[in-house]
Design an enzyme around this catalytic site. Structure first.
Site, PDB file in Angstrom:
ATOM      1  N   ASP A 287     -20.627   2.296 -37.048  1.00 18.37           N
ATOM      2  CA  ASP A 287     -21.602   2.104 -35.991  1.00 18.37           C
ATOM      3  C   ASP A 287     -21.209   0.811 -35.260  1.00 18.37           C
ATOM      4  O   ASP A 287     -20.323   0.069 -35.693  1.00 18.37           O
ATOM      5  CB  ASP A 287     -23.036   2.052 -36.556  1.00 18.37           C
ATOM      6  CG  ASP A 287     -24.049   2.414 -35.483  1.00 18.37           C
ATOM      7  OD1 ASP A 287     -25.166   2.813 -35.822  1.00 18.37           O
ATOM      8  OD2 ASP A 287     -23.710   2.325 -34.279  1.00 18.37           O
TER       9      ASP A 287
HETATM   10  C1  GLC Z   1     -25.758   2.119 -31.521  1.00 19.27           C
HETATM   11  C2  GLC Z   1     -26.400   3.151 -32.413  1.00 19.27           C
HETATM   12  C3  GLC Z   1     -25.608   4.408 -32.541  1.00 19.27           C
HETATM   13  C4  GLC Z   1     -24.891   4.671 -31.244  1.00 19.27           C
HETATM   14  C5  GLC Z   1     -23.841   3.587 -31.092  1.00 19.27           C
HETATM   15  C6  GLC Z   1     -23.079   3.717 -29.769  1.00 19.27           C
HETATM   16  O1  GLC Z   1     -25.944   0.842 -32.040  1.00 19.27           O
HETATM   17  O2  GLC Z   1     -26.775   2.736 -33.712  1.00 19.27           O
HETATM   18  O3  GLC Z   1     -26.514   5.440 -32.895  1.00 19.27           O
HETATM   19  O4  GLC Z   1     -24.273   5.939 -31.266  1.00 19.27           O
HETATM   20  O5  GLC Z   1     -24.385   2.291 -31.202  1.00 19.27           O
HETATM   21  O6  GLC Z   1     -23.944   3.540 -28.703  1.00 19.27           O
END
Ligand code: GLC
Length: 745
Positions: A287
């Site tokens: 993430d």
């Molecule tokens: C965010 C979220 C994730 C998302 C990623 C890209 O922090 O936790 O769900 O897909 O970053 O935006």
């Protein structure tokens, strides 16, 4: 032939197995291409594939200034970008990557969570439809629009089971139940990936957040998660396995630690379970920054240590962590990371790029002509309206106030969300400057006839204490025949990093309802938001209540469809609505305990509160209709079954009211005595059934050993002989048919 069977047939004919992510033994043509390319790559180029940056225009996390990213793309040091969108922009950026030595194309990822250009209801709202075909349709339209705009990869579905409405990201998932969440995971992966990777209208799904992110302590986002292995396997993992079984192309890990180990550095999750036991062949993206955040977790000394821990644990790509690119080469040279781990990660990433056809034509998804044709079409808006109507939940309808009859000549729309357009898109929508989002007021304008006069008064703001608008709102109400109130959260009061300790309807909105109520006019309250909210006074005093979530582009039209009865509401809650925050976590499939409180009432020496009942305001599975359904004539094919026999359950469902409509019939089971205590009831199946007034239908469920199984004391998945209790109803707290049967050796 059902849609699902048709898709399976198409997939099998197309040679794209449903289980593309669980590898067949012999290397195929793509394997050979991957190996051939891997053999040419330098270590730096390999590490480059494991590196993902965001575009600066649309940051969905804390931005790290990085002016060298465009040069790094040309140097082959970037494998993927997120937040680049549009056929033109993706083509331009892809061209930079094709200047690199090996011309390995980029993957473009984006959070297409509930629609790309046409926005659909937030996922928790779609879950309230209990309509798997509608949910698949939503993802299919989103996938098609995104693929037409240069996007290869959506960071969805989010399949985190969540039992705590203080957590803002409940809006993004399918609610509290593992069975419902697993079925929806299947539907969403099917929708996004369509007929399979490589098709021009398919995007790669990304199952997230692996794992147990929804159990963040106190509902505080990014917070610690600690649970038994049994709860992890029984409650939180099944939707991930369902998505994998559906062929999900990629996984994303999660910010939280689990049992003291951050998911991004958690070998047990990523290697033992996902890539080991489940034999997952795709890749895992971290993430946003979760690799480098292991320093803050207190799990890694520095980013270099974090990179070592993450890649060893099975995190294949570093999203905005700025940890892999600067450190992995040195770690390999210092023999702290085996190059075989790098090769494994890069194989997984390259395989997806081959499967998406990007080596054949890196620009194949970046076609501006196709983009114009595909996105924001009337057909897509029609689909959005269809799914939105199905997501609305009728919570109360005293004296059948709804549907609105045409006798109401003057309708007052009162409340801070009555004319809001922007809020209708909800959190995690891809923002557009000029997007058409239909407000409630506009939806009523579109639907109500010339003979109807619409009045409007905002009454108050969403989240402040000013009552200055109350007097005018009351005056407006007094001039009307009926009042429709629009209250709730703003679109950014639920979502990522939007935890709320107080989940009452914010500000003085309920006081506004009280003030309007003093006029004696009939009042319909529409509550909009991204999570279960608390509104006890309204629940007790309003004549009618609809919970509408955030319904997307066609919100106002869908709300008008339901208000006027053009669509008979059939939504059922995918999450428990508590009476007070103090009850949280509160969910339907709880354990009995040694001192259960009868009917949840406050009872001495029982598991209850002195000041609040254990019962929710609205239960999981609850939802009303404009018609009534009768459940009768329950029959079980046998009084007992052995482990390899099925039990057939039938009953009669009849529409005894005056409106055609759909009922969500829910099958719950209880294993009252077992070697590990079992919940007082668990959803094991459901069907959504459409009946005309007076029409009856025999409903059939099949119970097999799988539905009776659980993890025993040795964590073996097993069904133990003994009595099972069967319950059928239209809500977890409204059981209409009961029986029991034996599982015998
Ligand atoms: C965010 C979220 C994730 C998302 C990623 C890209 O922090 O936790 O769900 O897909 O970053 O935006």
């Amino acid at each position: 032939m059902s849609t699902r069977n048709l898709i399976i047939l198409l997939l099998l004919c197309g040679g794209t197995s449903l289980h593309a992510q669980q590898k067949s033994s012999k290397p195929d043509a793509i394997d050979q291409k991957v190996e051939a390319l891997l053999a040419k790559m330098t270590l730096e180029e390999k590490v480059g594939q494991m590196n993902q940056y965001t575009s600066d225009r649309l940051a969905t996390g804390p931005l790290t200034p990085n002016s060298s990213k465009w040069q790094e793309i040309k140097d082959g040091k970037v494998g993927s970008l997120l937040n680049v969108r549009g056929a033109k922009e993706t083509r331009e950026v892809q061209a930079l990557a094709l200047q690199s030595r090996l011309k390995i194309p980029l993957l473009f990822g984006l959070d297409v969570i509930h629609g790309y250009r046409v926005t659909f209801p937030i996922p928790l709202g779609e879950a309230a439809s209990w309509d798997l075909k509608a949910i698949e349709l939503s993802a299919r339209v989103a996938g098609r629009e995104a693929a037409a705009s240069g996007i290869h990869w959506t960071f969805a579905p989010m399949v985190d089971i969540a039992r705590d409405p203080r957590w803002g990201r409940v809006m993004e998932g399918a609610g509290e139940d593992t069975y419902l969440g697993s079925q929806i995971a299947h539907a969403r992966v099917r929708g996004f990936q369509g007929k399979g990777l490589g098709n021009l209208d398919a995007v790669m799904a990304c199952v997230k957040h692996f794992a147990a992110y929804g159990a963040a302590l106190a509902g505080r986002d990014y917070n610690t998660v600690d649970m038994s292995e049994r709860q992890l396997w029984e409650v939180y993992l099944p939707p991930f396995k369902a998505a994998l079984d559906e062929g999900a192309a990629t996984f994303m890990n999660s910010f939280n630690e689990l049992d003291g180990i951050p998911a991004t550095g958690n070998k047990h999750l990523q290697r033992d379970i996902l890539k080991g036991k489940w034999n997952y062949q795709g890749f895992v993206v971290s993430d946003w920054g979760s690799v480098s955040e292991m320093v803050a977790h207190g799990f890694a000394k520095d980013r270099k240590d974090a990179a070592r821990l993450a890649v060893t644990a099975g995190s294949d790509m570093d999203m905005e962590g700025h940890s892999y690119l600067p450190n992995l080469i040195q770690l390999v040279q210092e023999k702290k990371v085996d190059v075989a781990l790098i090769d494994d990660a890069v194989r997984r990433i390259l395989r997806k790029k081959f499967e998406m056809g990007l080596f054949d034509d890196p620009y194949r998804f970046s076609d501006e002509k196709r983009e114009v044709k595909e996105i924001n079409s009337e057909a897509n808006r029609k689909a959005s309206r269809e799914v939105a109507r199905k997501s609305i939940v009728l919570l109360k309808n005293d004296n059948q106030l709804l549907p609105l009859s045409d006798k109401y000549r003057k309708i007052a729309v009162i409340g801070p969300l009555g004319k809001s357009n922007a809020d209708m898109q909800g959190f995690w929508s891809v923002k557009w400057d000029n997007d058409r989002l239909v407000s409630l007021y506009e939806g009523l304008q579109n639907r109500s006839g010339k003979q109807t006069e619409l009045l409007y008064s905002k009454g108050c703001n969403i989240n402040d204490t000013s009552r200055a608008g109350f007097a005018e709102a009351v005056k407006t109400a007094q001039q009307a025949d009926v009042v429709i109130m629009a209250v709730g959260e703003t679109l950014d009061m639920s979502g990522e990093a939007k935890s709320r300790a107080n989940i009452h309807i914010p500000g003085v909105q309920e006081e506004l309802i009280k003030a309007v109520q003093t006029t004696g006019k009939p009042v319909v309250v529409l509550v909009m938001g991204g999570r279960p909210l608390i509104f006890n006074w309204t629940a007790e005093h309003a004549n009618a209540i609809l919970f509408t979530w955030w319904l997307g582009s066609e919100a106002g039209n869908a709300m008008a469809d339901v208000l006027y009865g053009d669509y008979n509401p059939a939504g059922h809650l995918p999450m428990t609505f508590p009476r007070e925050e103090g009850q949280i976590p509160l969910f339907y499939n709880e354990k009995s305990t040694g001192r259960p409180a009868p009917d949840g009432k406050s009872t001495p020496y029982r598991s209850s509160y002195l000041d609040v009942s254990n019962n929710p305001r609205y239960a999981f599975g609850y939802g009303l209709s404009y018609t009534n359904f009768d459940f009768s004539d329950l029959k079980l094919s046998k009084a007992s079954i052995t482990a390899n026999e099925n039990l057939t359950v039938t009953f009669t469902l009849k529409n005894t009211g005056n409106y055609a409509g759909e009922e969500v019939v829910q099958l719950y089971l209880q294993d009252p005595v077992a070697s590990v205590t079992r919940p007082i009831k668990e959803l094991k199946d459901f069907q959504k059934v459409y009946l005309k007034p007076g029409e009856s239908k025999t409903i059939t469920f099949t119970i097999d050993k799988e539905k009776l199984s659980f993890y025993d004391q040795q964590m073996n998945w097993t069904a133990e002989p003994g009595e099972f209790r069967l319950m059928i109803g239209n809500s977890s707290d409204h059981i209409l048919l009961k029986d029991k049967f034996e599982l015998v050796d």
